[in-house]
Design a protein around this motif. Structure first.
Motif, PDB file in Angstrom:
ATOM      1  N   LYS A   9       0.841  -1.200   0.000  1.00  0.00           N
ATOM      2  CA  LYS A   9       0.000   0.000   0.000  1.00  0.00           C
ATOM      3  C   LYS A   9       0.870   1.240   0.000  1.00  0.00           C
ATOM      4  CE  LYS A   9      -3.799  -2.143   2.477  1.00  0.00           C
ATOM      5  NZ  LYS A   9      -4.609  -2.148   3.688  1.00  0.00           N
ATOM      6  N   GLU A  10       0.481   2.232  -0.843  1.00  0.00           N
ATOM      7  CA  GLU A  10       1.221   3.495  -0.869  1.00  0.00           C
ATOM      8  C   GLU A  10       1.153   4.174   0.481  1.00  0.00           C
ATOM      9  OE1 GLU A  10       1.019   6.467  -3.879  1.00  0.00           O
ATOM     10  OE2 GLU A  10       0.795   4.963  -5.460  1.00  0.00           O
ATOM     11  N   ILE A  11       2.265   4.781   0.861  1.00  0.00           N
ATOM     12  CA  ILE A  11       2.336   5.506   2.127  1.00  0.00           C
ATOM     13  C   ILE A  11       2.840   6.920   1.868  1.00  0.00           C
ATOM     14  CG2 ILE A  11       2.627   3.515   3.642  1.00  0.00           C
ATOM     15  CD1 ILE A  11       5.655   3.970   3.491  1.00  0.00           C
ATOM     16  N   THR A  12       2.609   7.788   2.825  1.00  0.00           N
ATOM     17  CA  THR A  12       3.042   9.170   2.725  1.00  0.00           C
ATOM     18  C   THR A  12       4.256   9.360   3.612  1.00  0.00           C
ATOM     19  OG1 THR A  12       0.732   9.821   2.487  1.00  0.00           O
ATOM     20  CG2 THR A  12       2.321  11.576   2.983  1.00  0.00           C
ATOM     21  N   LEU A  13       5.361   9.787   3.011  1.00  0.00           N
ATOM     22  CA  LEU A  13       6.569  10.070   3.779  1.00  0.00           C
ATOM     23  C   LEU A  13       6.604  11.549   4.125  1.00  0.00           C
ATOM     24  CD1 LEU A  13       9.265   7.953   1.899  1.00  0.00           C
ATOM     25  CD2 LEU A  13       7.892   7.340   3.910  1.00  0.00           C
ATOM     26  N   MET A  14       6.812  11.833   5.399  1.00  0.00           N
ATOM     27  CA  MET A  14       6.883  13.222   5.873  1.00  0.00           C
ATOM     28  C   MET A  14       8.339  13.667   5.896  1.00  0.00           C
ATOM     29  SD  MET A  14       4.077  13.171   8.976  1.00  0.00           S
ATOM     30  CE  MET A  14       5.113  12.230  10.047  1.00  0.00           C
ATOM     31  N   GLY A  15       8.539  14.942   5.672  1.00  0.00           N
ATOM     32  CA  GLY A  15       9.880  15.497   5.710  1.00  0.00           C
ATOM     33  C   GLY A  15      10.427  15.711   4.317  1.00  0.00           C
ATOM     34  N   SER A  16      11.712  15.969   4.264  1.00  0.00           N
ATOM     35  CA  SER A  16      12.371  16.283   2.996  1.00  0.00           C
ATOM     36  C   SER A  16      13.206  15.110   2.520  1.00  0.00           C
ATOM     37  CB  SER A  16      13.286  17.493   3.170  1.00  0.00           C
ATOM     38  OG  SER A  16      12.540  18.604   3.602  1.00  0.00           O
ATOM     39  N   GLU A  17      13.070  14.773   1.237  1.00  0.00           N
ATOM     40  CA  GLU A  17      13.896  13.721   0.658  1.00  0.00           C
ATOM     41  C   GLU A  17      15.351  14.180   0.640  1.00  0.00           C
ATOM     42  OE1 GLU A  17      14.171  10.949  -3.345  1.00  0.00           O
ATOM     43  OE2 GLU A  17      12.634  12.488  -3.211  1.00  0.00           O
ATOM     44  N   VAL A  18      16.238  13.294   1.043  1.00  0.00           N
ATOM     45  CA  VAL A  18      17.675  13.583   1.046  1.00  0.00           C
ATOM     46  C   VAL A  18      18.272  12.992  -0.220  1.00  0.00           C
ATOM     47  CG1 VAL A  18      19.826  13.102   2.261  1.00  0.00           C
ATOM     48  CG2 VAL A  18      17.761  13.603   3.558  1.00  0.00           C
ATOM     49  N   LYS A  19      19.170  13.742  -0.849  1.00  0.00           N
ATOM     50  CA  LYS A  19      19.781  13.299  -2.095  1.00  0.00           C
ATOM     51  C   LYS A  19      21.300  13.306  -1.975  1.00  0.00           C
ATOM     52  CE  LYS A  19      16.081  14.712  -5.083  1.00  0.00           C
ATOM     53  NZ  LYS A  19      15.118  15.684  -4.906  1.00  0.00           N
ATOM     54  N   VAL A  20      21.943  12.505  -2.797  1.00  0.00           N
ATOM     55  CA  VAL A  20      23.406  12.488  -2.849  1.00  0.00           C
ATOM     56  C   VAL A  20      23.896  13.897  -3.145  1.00  0.00           C
ATOM     57  CG1 VAL A  20      25.402  11.629  -4.148  1.00  0.00           C
ATOM     58  CG2 VAL A  20      23.560  10.060  -3.505  1.00  0.00           C
ATOM     59  N   GLY A  21      24.892  14.338  -2.394  1.00  0.00           N
ATOM     60  CA  GLY A  21      25.451  15.676  -2.552  1.00  0.00           C
ATOM     61  C   GLY A  21      24.906  16.675  -1.544  1.00  0.00           C
ATOM     62  N   ASP A  22      23.767  16.348  -0.910  1.00  0.00           N
ATOM     63  CA  ASP A  22      23.200  17.229   0.123  1.00  0.00           C
ATOM     64  C   ASP A  22      24.071  17.196   1.370  1.00  0.00           C
ATOM     65  OD1 ASP A  22      20.990  17.643  -1.512  1.00  0.00           O
ATOM     66  OD2 ASP A  22      19.603  16.463  -0.277  1.00  0.00           O
ATOM     67  N   LYS A  23      24.033  18.276   2.127  1.00  0.00           N
ATOM     68  CA  LYS A  23      24.578  18.243   3.484  1.00  0.00           C
ATOM     69  C   LYS A  23      23.579  17.455   4.323  1.00  0.00           C
ATOM     70  CE  LYS A  23      28.489  20.368   3.722  1.00  0.00           C
ATOM     71  NZ  LYS A  23      29.691  19.572   3.975  1.00  0.00           N
ATOM     72  N   ALA A  24      24.083  16.536   5.122  1.00  0.00           N
ATOM     73  CA  ALA A  24      23.193  15.732   5.950  1.00  0.00           C
ATOM     74  C   ALA A  24      22.483  16.629   6.958  1.00  0.00           C
ATOM     75  CB  ALA A  24      23.982  14.647   6.671  1.00  0.00           C
ATOM     76  N   PRO A  25      21.174  16.511   7.059  1.00  0.00           N
ATOM     77  CA  PRO A  25      20.452  17.338   8.027  1.00  0.00           C
ATOM     78  C   PRO A  25      20.706  16.842   9.453  1.00  0.00           C
ATOM     79  CG  PRO A  25      18.929  15.867   6.886  1.00  0.00           C
ATOM     80  CD  PRO A  25      20.277  15.678   6.257  1.00  0.00           C
ATOM     81  N   ASN A  26      20.691  17.761  10.394  1.00  0.00           N
ATOM     82  CA  ASN A  26      20.866  17.375  11.783  1.00  0.00           C
ATOM     83  C   ASN A  26      19.566  16.793  12.322  1.00  0.00           C
ATOM     84  OD1 ASN A  26      22.395  16.948  14.056  1.00  0.00           O
ATOM     85  ND2 ASN A  26      22.303  19.051  14.777  1.00  0.00           N
ATOM     86  N   PHE A  27      19.649  16.082  13.410  1.00  0.00           N
ATOM     87  CA  PHE A  27      18.496  15.443  14.034  1.00  0.00           C
ATOM     88  C   PHE A  27      18.829  15.198  15.495  1.00  0.00           C
ATOM     89  CE2 PHE A  27      21.223  12.223  12.123  1.00  0.00           C
ATOM     90  CZ  PHE A  27      21.492  11.391  13.196  1.00  0.00           C
ATOM     91  N   THR A  28      17.812  14.927  16.287  1.00  0.00           N
ATOM     92  CA  THR A  28      18.002  14.555  17.684  1.00  0.00           C
ATOM     93  C   THR A  28      17.182  13.306  17.961  1.00  0.00           C
ATOM     94  OG1 THR A  28      18.286  16.874  18.328  1.00  0.00           O
ATOM     95  CG2 THR A  28      17.797  15.307  20.094  1.00  0.00           C
ATOM     96  N   VAL A  29      17.868  12.245  18.364  1.00  0.00           N
ATOM     97  CA  VAL A  29      17.236  10.971  18.706  1.00  0.00           C
ATOM     98  C   VAL A  29      17.732  10.550  20.085  1.00  0.00           C
ATOM     99  CG1 VAL A  29      16.871  10.214  16.319  1.00  0.00           C
ATOM    100  CG2 VAL A  29      19.056   9.762  17.425  1.00  0.00           C
TER     101      VAL A  29
END
Length: 166
Positions: A9-29
């Protein structure tokens, strides 16, 4: 955004797609001891980051075990596996599975990683299966959003990308 399904089943992904060459976004886990972990905690290292729906499922279990086994061949690559499993459950699973070379991290609190890397599944509040390689300069060098979240990622491509990012 990447087109991803979960059990067909199709699902909805939230957030921004990351692509090769992008600066990795920061996160807190959260680590298994409930301490906060961010991308900054591994600054200057090559990182192989996987997101999985739940360590308590067959494919996620097998994937995390596989990357744990491959860790020695990767040398100084930090392997992080992120899910929305509670930190306590991750710690218990790692102990039972003998996981020593992969750091499991929980995104249950606020989906910070899931939204930053575009893998938060809106309908299920789980993370889609994906693999990212981030080099020591925080540049994304490899991305795989697994098109069916219950399938395995391309282990060989991810491992080669981590080796090449050194």
């Amino acid at each position: 955004m990447a087109n991803v399904t979960f059990k067909g089943k199709e699902i909805t992904l939230m957030g921004s797609e990351v692509k090769v060459g992008d600066k990795a976004p920061n996160f807190t886990v959260l680590a298994n001891d409930l301490s906060e972990v961010t991308l900054e905690n591994t600054k200057g290292q090559v990182r192989l980051i996987t997101s999985v729906p739940s360590l308590d499922t067959g494919v996620c279990d097998a994937e995390t075990r596989r990357f744990n086994e491959e860790a020695n061949s990767l040398g100084n690559v930090k392997i992080l596996t992120v899910s929305v499993d509670l930190p306590f459950a991750q710690k218990r699973w790692c102990a039972a599975a003998g996981i020593e070379n992969v750091q499991t991290l929980s995104d249950h609190r606020d989906l910070s990683f899931g939204e930053a890397f575009g893998v938060a599944i809106q309908e299920l509040r789980l993370l889609a299966r994906a693999v990212f390689v981030v080099d020591s300069n925080d540049t994304v060098t490899y991305v795989e959003y697994v098109s069916e979240a219950t399938n395995h990622p391309n282990y060989e491509a991810a491992i080669e990308a981590a080796k090449a990012a050194k």
